[in-house]
Design an enzyme around this catalytic site. Sequence first.
Site, mmCIF file in Angstrom:
data_model
loop_
_atom_site.group_PDB
_atom_site.id
_atom_site.type_symbol
_atom_site.label_atom_id
_atom_site.label_comp_id
_atom_site.label_asym_id
_atom_site.label_seq_id
_atom_site.Cartn_x
_atom_site.Cartn_y
_atom_site.Cartn_z
ATOM 1 N N PHE A 165 0.843 -1.199 0.000
ATOM 2 C CA PHE A 165 0.000 0.000 0.000
ATOM 3 C C PHE A 165 0.874 1.244 0.000
ATOM 4 O O PHE A 165 1.798 1.378 0.800
ATOM 5 C CB PHE A 165 -0.896 0.011 1.238
ATOM 6 C CG PHE A 165 -1.773 1.237 1.341
ATOM 7 C CD1 PHE A 165 -2.815 1.432 0.457
ATOM 8 C CD2 PHE A 165 -1.553 2.191 2.331
ATOM 9 C CE1 PHE A 165 -3.626 2.559 0.547
ATOM 10 C CE2 PHE A 165 -2.367 3.309 2.438
ATOM 11 C CZ PHE A 165 -3.408 3.500 1.546
ATOM 12 N N GLY A 166 0.591 2.159 -0.931
ATOM 13 C CA GLY A 166 1.314 3.421 -1.012
ATOM 14 C C GLY A 166 0.395 4.594 -0.751
ATOM 15 O O GLY A 166 -0.718 4.645 -1.274
ATOM 16 N N TYR A 167 0.855 5.558 0.039
ATOM 17 C CA TYR A 167 0.055 6.733 0.368
ATOM 18 C C TYR A 167 0.812 8.033 0.088
ATOM 19 O O TYR A 167 0.280 9.124 0.305
ATOM 20 C CB TYR A 167 -0.364 6.693 1.844
ATOM 21 C CG TYR A 167 0.812 6.612 2.798
ATOM 22 C CD1 TYR A 167 1.392 7.771 3.319
ATOM 23 C CD2 TYR A 167 1.358 5.378 3.162
ATOM 24 C CE1 TYR A 167 2.476 7.697 4.178
ATOM 25 C CE2 TYR A 167 2.439 5.299 4.019
ATOM 26 C CZ TYR A 167 2.990 6.461 4.520
ATOM 27 O OH TYR A 167 4.073 6.383 5.368
ATOM 28 N N GLY A 168 2.071 7.914 -0.398
ATOM 29 C CA GLY A 168 2.880 9.076 -0.743
ATOM 30 C C GLY A 168 3.330 8.963 -2.184
ATOM 31 O O GLY A 168 2.514 8.892 -3.103
ATOM 32 N N SER A 169 4.634 8.909 -2.399
ATOM 33 C CA SER A 169 5.139 8.831 -3.773
ATOM 34 C C SER A 169 4.755 7.535 -4.473
ATOM 35 O O SER A 169 4.699 7.487 -5.707
ATOM 36 C CB SER A 169 6.664 8.994 -3.791
ATOM 37 O OG SER A 169 7.307 7.949 -3.085
ATOM 38 N N GLU B 165 13.125 3.685 1.106
ATOM 39 C CA GLU B 165 12.506 4.261 2.298
ATOM 40 C C GLU B 165 13.454 4.274 3.502
ATOM 41 O O GLU B 165 13.015 4.289 4.644
ATOM 42 C CB GLU B 165 11.237 3.458 2.644
ATOM 43 C CG GLU B 165 10.258 3.288 1.506
ATOM 44 C CD GLU B 165 9.595 4.598 1.087
ATOM 45 O OE1 GLU B 165 9.717 5.598 1.832
ATOM 46 O OE2 GLU B 165 8.957 4.631 0.024
#
Length: 204
Positions: free
Chosen positions: A27-31, A106
Amino acid sequence: KDVCEPPTGKRGEVAPYFPLMSGPWIFGYGSLVWRPAFAHQRREPAYIDGFERRFWQASPLHRGTVERPGRVVTLLPNRSARCWGMAYQVDASEAEEILTALDHRERTGYDRVRTTLHVRGVGPIEDVLLYVASPENQNYIGPESHETTAAIISHAHGESGANREYLQKLAQGLDEMQVEDPHILALVSLLACTPEDEPPSRGP
């Protein structure tokens, strides 16, 4: 009211049901919303409950420098919040290589965690991976005003490009999902009124 609100209106269609494959979900919520940079089998709008997105993480590498760190997003616990982002299912045979690359990407304060994900048209999926920078990491900034954050974003540049681009493309990705995040929208509005700095010289 949720910090990351669910989509409203009828601008898009609900994703059809698809059978779950064997590979893990990320799950990605930024880049990762707009630049995953890894091979994937599925890419679907999704949300997690119990977290809110904030630009409270300093970026001394990708979107800034040690001397002038930028700002990127992390997640903070909030039992009433819902955060939308993009979910990717990867091939099981490629998962280890992909996660090793993401660990490196990250590396400035983010840890792998697992949570329950909700994908449109599918429902809850357990044991989903995401990266979160906790308040204990050295680059955590904590609460700061939208004005301060927007001013920093307007001039910060790092190895991955302008900090301004990070915010703008994240906002665009959320808009394409029909998601309204008040924190992101406030920063975008302020950034529109802030002159853009030239990127620092990288030599001749």
